[in-house]
Write a protein that holds these residues in place. Structure first.
Motif, PDB file in Angstrom:
ATOM      1  N   LYS A  90      10.951  -7.854   7.723  1.00 29.60           N
ATOM      2  CA  LYS A  90       9.331  -7.683   6.720  1.00 29.60           C
ATOM      3  C   LYS A  90       8.473  -6.241   7.563  1.00 29.60           C
ATOM      4  O   LYS A  90       8.293  -6.989   8.713  1.00 29.60           O
ATOM      5  CB  LYS A  90       7.912  -9.530   6.862  1.00 29.60           C
ATOM      6  N   ASN A  91       7.944  -5.268   6.367  1.00 32.38           N
ATOM      7  CA  ASN A  91       7.038  -4.979   6.582  1.00 32.38           C
ATOM      8  C   ASN A  91       6.180  -4.927   5.050  1.00 32.38           C
ATOM      9  O   ASN A  91       6.565  -4.369   4.379  1.00 32.38           O
ATOM     10  CB  ASN A  91       8.140  -3.424   6.086  1.00 32.38           C
TER      11      ASN A  91
ATOM     12  N   VAL B 230      13.648   2.424   0.673  1.00 33.73           N
ATOM     13  CA  VAL B 230      13.362   1.112   0.517  1.00 33.73           C
ATOM     14  C   VAL B 230      12.750   1.120  -0.871  1.00 33.73           C
ATOM     15  O   VAL B 230      11.618   2.063  -1.446  1.00 33.73           O
ATOM     16  CB  VAL B 230      12.622  -0.143   1.875  1.00 33.73           C
ATOM     17  N   ASN B 231      13.157   0.049  -1.889  1.00 34.96           N
ATOM     18  CA  ASN B 231      12.292  -0.344  -2.730  1.00 34.96           C
ATOM     19  C   ASN B 231      10.692  -1.721  -2.712  1.00 34.96           C
ATOM     20  O   ASN B 231      11.771  -2.557  -1.849  1.00 34.96           O
ATOM     21  CB  ASN B 231      13.256  -0.887  -3.767  1.00 34.96           C
TER      22      ASN B 231
ATOM     23  N   SER C 134       9.365 -12.554  -1.923  1.00 38.57           N
ATOM     24  CA  SER C 134      10.180 -12.021  -3.476  1.00 38.57           C
ATOM     25  C   SER C 134      11.057 -10.300  -2.439  1.00 38.57           C
ATOM     26  O   SER C 134      11.585 -10.433  -3.023  1.00 38.57           O
ATOM     27  CB  SER C 134      10.176 -11.342  -4.330  1.00 38.57           C
ATOM     28  N   THR C 135      10.178 -10.200  -1.843  1.00 39.45           N
ATOM     29  CA  THR C 135      10.351  -8.489  -0.751  1.00 39.45           C
ATOM     30  C   THR C 135      10.489  -8.476   0.311  1.00 39.45           C
ATOM     31  O   THR C 135       9.451  -9.160   0.667  1.00 39.45           O
ATOM     32  CB  THR C 135       9.562  -7.392  -1.524  1.00 39.45           C
ATOM     33  N   ALA C 136      10.594  -7.753   1.227  1.00 39.68           N
ATOM     34  CA  ALA C 136      10.941  -7.553   2.446  1.00 39.68           C
ATOM     35  C   ALA C 136      10.258  -6.425   2.688  1.00 39.68           C
ATOM     36  O   ALA C 136       9.063  -6.410   4.165  1.00 39.68           O
ATOM     37  CB  ALA C 136      12.057  -7.495   3.134  1.00 39.68           C
ATOM     38  N   ASP C 137       9.342  -5.702   1.512  1.00 39.36           N
ATOM     39  CA  ASP C 137       8.658  -4.496   1.982  1.00 39.36           C
ATOM     40  C   ASP C 137       7.303  -4.136   0.862  1.00 39.36           C
ATOM     41  O   ASP C 137       7.401  -4.424  -0.753  1.00 39.36           O
ATOM     42  CB  ASP C 137       9.376  -3.366   1.762  1.00 39.36           C
TER      43      ASP C 137
END
Length: 892
Positions: free
Chosen positions: A182-183, A111-112, A130-133
């Protein structure tokens, strides 16, 4: 009279009744006896652990087992040993307390993600908008760190190892927290640890996104073309490696380079699913190995010259000390052999390196991973480019990884992760295939915790078909195994060769390939060279049936060698042979003295034999006598020219005595024993009885085996003794014949093998002609290109493999005018191996010369070989002529 009749009539039923009652009573009586309840007996188990300093700091965890109080074995405690290997890898990375949740890196590299350093909870909350990771590096003592510590799933390592006792030891936990999609990837520890881990993770992602990983075995070994027994031909070895995710192999057995073309052909036949190359330590990667004589290459200059001619690479051990007298200084070789004792030097050297995998019985623990540009094609040239550019890591036992920081640290982090590597190489999918008889067995096992489904495809070699579909759909629940059994049918063109069968599994989340070797026996096996008396002799033919028709006709035709188109006699016999099995039929041949060609036909194939027949003359006597008083008889065959002594121990000719010269042409130690007879495992090494014997394994499997002997013909115009031994299902039969008024002595072999590791036989005379063995003895070999002469070097042992134009070799004592000539079918062996032995040999401390044809032994049939010899008090040319006159010289 009536009373007696009545009495007899009544007596019979009474006797019968008594017998029935007695039987019933006996049965009831024995029925009261029961088998003892067998308690479940397990070995006594005890744990052993040590953490401390001996000559180095080390941690040992093992389980000790005892059975019957006498059998005792120590086995590593697998779980603790793996945990300790992770501690050791973390220490090598410079973060001794690193504890990483498995799958942590696997998630990151796919992932990014955003990176946050020591964030507050609000900063984390905002970042997830703004991001899930997110990868967060958090100091354990911070407010966020204290909160995340409560969610830390990583358990403090329970191992009482020396690392955890260090004063400055502290843990760094790396784990993943999830909230829906979400990680949050958390690295929780001290500031300096976090900075170091950040750099290693960044490097690892650059490596896995920039390169494809190519796992392989360098300097692996097989059993091809060598009298040294070992499990696995190259196809089998490649199949085992492919099941572990290998995509390349470099073979390095004793004579494997002589099979260069064959191995390349197998890979081509398998549609190049893997890359295979060859070598012979210290040289690898040559264009070809024509002309390489490994037993004559002692001086470094010869290796350097061969490298330049063949464009190969030279590797050597890393020197222990700097030596100005080093015969192969650093500037002249291309790379090092890696070993864990010099890991630091390998890591920081600028030299290329390889690690040798070795033989199958060594455990195949060492491997290499090469790094090839992402998405680029991978071939032999790219394989060598990666090795020579140090885009590689060497992986040794217990997960020790060596190489430059860039690739080593990436691979070490991936090892701690485990999940990424197992998914990348499909390690949780086991795919094995093997051929048993006429059937291909495919076993696929799902070691994942989830169900997998996919298709199995079978790639068959040319000339082989299969009953059933070549594509099979399979579905396996977690932890399940499925076996497929598919019947194979080879064509006549495929028989007599070994072929690869490629098996592939293609699934949604896992794919893998492997190979199985299809070892097909010749349809017809027979003596390619045979000699017999005009009064008649037997001609055995073994047929392997590859068809569904069990009624097999076998025909022989006899023609004069001078006029092969004119058939003088024919004979046909029938045999019932099931598909995939073999049987032997025996013909009787009776012809006038002369030279003949015998053609055998069966199942659409033909084979030819060269046969010599002579009129009977002279007298041969045979007697049994226990010469050495060990209770086992020897057999002595004698005519007016030679005396031949046979041992049933090893079924060998121990003496070939030429009366006119008062000389035994063979080296003989027996009945004496070597001085080192009591050294440990002496019988596992070559044991120098002497005489004419066979190499099958080194030492020979049959060295000390006492054969069963049968006198076939006790005397007259010839004498004959047959010796047979069973080696746990494999059968070796030798028939010794001495003919009247000549020194002609013959040995006929019939070899029925079920052990595939026993696949090359080296029958040989061990020559010591004359009273002494020295430079006065010359040896003549009819090589392709002309006869060549050789003499021993009294200061150095050496050997050579030789390709023959004609099927003979000779030895001649120039001082005493004694000659020996041996003859055998020229097409049967791979080559002739000549060995000049000296007292300095570690196994056999005596001077002599071996002339040993190395011939393949076929599985699932009986294979044949014949060897004829002639001794004379005259030139070797005379012996060759005498054998040629008897039609015993074959030509290529």
């Amino acid at each position: 009279m009536m009373k007696n009749i009545f009495s007899m009539a009544m007596r019979k039923p009474l006797i019968l009744l008594a017998a029935l009652l007695l039987t019933g009573c006996s049965g009831s009586f024995l029925d009261r006896f029961k088998n003892m309840e067998k308690e479940s007996v397990k070995a006594v188990e005890n744990d052993f652990a040590f953490s401390g300093y001996t000559d180095h700091w080390q941690n040992v965890y093992s389980r000790q087992y005892r059975y019957g109080n006498l059998y005792r074995i120590n086995i590593p405690d697998l779980e603790k040993s793996i945990l300790q290997s992770k501690v050791d890898v973390a220490e090598s990375l410079g973060i001794p307390g690193l504890q990483m949740q498995e799958g942590f890196v696997n998630g990151l590299v796919r992932v990014n993600y955003a990176i946050l350093e020591n964030p507050t909870v609000d900063q984390l909350k905002d970042a997830f908008n703004s991001t899930a990771d997110i990868l967060a590096f958090v100091e354990r003592t911070s407010e966020t760190g204290k909160m995340l510590s409560e969610k830390d799933p990583m358990k403090v390592c329970s191992l009482h190892n020396y690392q955890s006792k260090a004063k400055d030891f502290s843990t760094l936990s790396a784990f993943v927290l999830q909230n829906g999609k979400k990680n949050l990837y958390v690295a929780l520890g001290e500031k300096t640890q976090l900075a170091m881990l950040n750099g290693i993770i960044k490097n690892t992602k650059e490596v896995v996104t920039g390169y494809d990983m190519k796992r392989g075995w360098f300097a692996c070994e097989s059993n091809i073309r060598t009298v040294t027994c070992a499990p696995g031909n190259p196809i089998d070895v490649m199949g085992m490696g492919m099941n572990e995710g290998n995509s390349w192999f470099v073979f390095n057995g004793y004579q494997e380079f002589n099979a260069h073309n064959q191995i390349v052909d197998w890979v081509n036949e398998a549609n190049n699913v893997v890359i295979a190359d060859l070598g012979s330590a210290p040289i690898y990667g040559c264009d070809d190995y024509d002309g390489l004589q490994v037993q004559m290459m002692g001086a470094s200059e010869l290796w350097l010259k061969f490298r330049e001619e063949k464009h190969g690479y030279l590797f050597r051990n890393m020197p222990n000390v700097k030596d100005i007298n080093d015969q192969m200084p650093e500037a002249k070789y291309d790379g090092y052999y890696a070993n864990i004792g010099q890991a630091n030097q390998i890591n920081h050297s600028d030299k290329p390196f390889v690690i040798r995998t070795g033989p199958t019985l060594g455990g195949l623990t060492n491997s290499m991973v090469l790094f090839n540009k992402k998405g680029d094609s991978f071939d032999r040239a790219k394989m060598w480019d990666a090795i020579m550019s140090r885009r590689a890591v060497a992986v040794a036992e217990k997960g020790v990884i060596m190489g430059s920081d860039q690739f080593r640290q990436a691979m070490q982090l991936l090892y701690l992760d485990r999940v990424y590597l197992e998914d990348y190489f499909g390690d949780r999918l086991h795919l094995n295939s093997r051929v048993e008889g006429k059937d291909l067995h495919i076993t696929v096992s799902n070691l994942y915790s989830h169900q997998i489904s996919g298709t199995i495809t079978v790639g068959l070699p040319k000339g082989v078909t299969m009953k059933g579909d070549a594509l099979q759909k399979v579905q396996l629940t977690a932890g399940s195994t499925k076996e497929l059994v598919l019947e194979l049918t080879p064509s006549v063109e495929a028989m007599g060769s070994i072929h690869p069968i490629v098996v592939k599994f293609d699934g949604d989340n896992a794919s893998k390939s492997t190979m199985a070797s299809l070892d097909l026996a010749p349809v017809i096996s027979e003596h390619q060279l045979l000699y017999g008396p005009a009064s008649g002799f037997q001609f055995p033919v073994t047929v392997h049936n590859f068809t569904d028709n069990e009624n097999v006709d076998v025909k022989i035709s006899i023609a004069s060698k001078d006029n092969p188109n004119k058939v003088l006699a024919t004979d046909i016999k029938s045999a019932q042979i099931k598909k995939g099995t073999f049987a032997t039929v025996i013909f009787d041949i009776k012809q006038a003295s002369g030279s003949y060609i015998v053609t055998t036909e069966a199942l659409g194939t033909k084979a030819q034999s060269q046969v010599g027949i002579s009129d009977e003359a002279g007298e041969v006597a045979l007697k049994e006598v226990d010469i050495d008083g060990d209770g086992v008889n020897e057999y002595v065959m004698e005519n007016d020219q030679v005396r031949v002594t046979l041992l049933t121990t090893g079924a060998r000719i121990i003496e070939y005595y030429l009366k006119s010269k008062d000389d035994n042409l063979f080296f003989k130690l027996w009945p004496e024993k070597p001085n080192d007879v009591d050294r440990p495992f002496r019988e596992w090494g070559f044991y120098p009885y002497g005489g004419f014997e066979d190499f099958l394994g080194q030492a020979s499997v049959e060295t000390h085996k006492v054969y069963k002997a049968e006198v076939v013909k006790k005397g007259g115009s010839y004498a004959e003794v047959k010796m047979t031994a069973d080696f746990y299902g494999s059968v070796i039969e030798k028939t010794f014949s001495l003919y009247g008024n000549t020194p002609l002595l013959g040995i006929r072999f019939a070899l029925t093998m079920i052990h595939p590791e026993m696949n090359v036989l080296g029958p040989q005379p061990i020559l010591s002609i004359g009273k002494t063995h020295g430079t006065e003895d010359k040896f003549i070999i009819p090589e392709v290109g002309g006869n060549q002469e050789y003499i021993m070097n009294p200061n150095k042992m050496w050997g050579k493999t030789l390709t023959l134009q004609e099927g003979w070799n000779a030895g001649y004592d120039t001082r005493e005018n004694i000659s020996f000539v041996g003859a055998y079918p020229v097409h049967r062996p791979y080559f002739l191996h000549m060995w000049m032995n000296l007292e300095t040999n570690g196994d056999s401390h005596y001077p002599y010369t071996e002339l040993q044809p190395w011939l393949p032994l076929y599985q699932n049939t009986t294979s044949y070989f014949s060897y004829y010899m002639w001794a004379a008090g005259s030139s070797w040319e005379t012996g060759v002529k005498e054998l040629r006159d008897r039609n015993l010289i074959t030509e290529r």
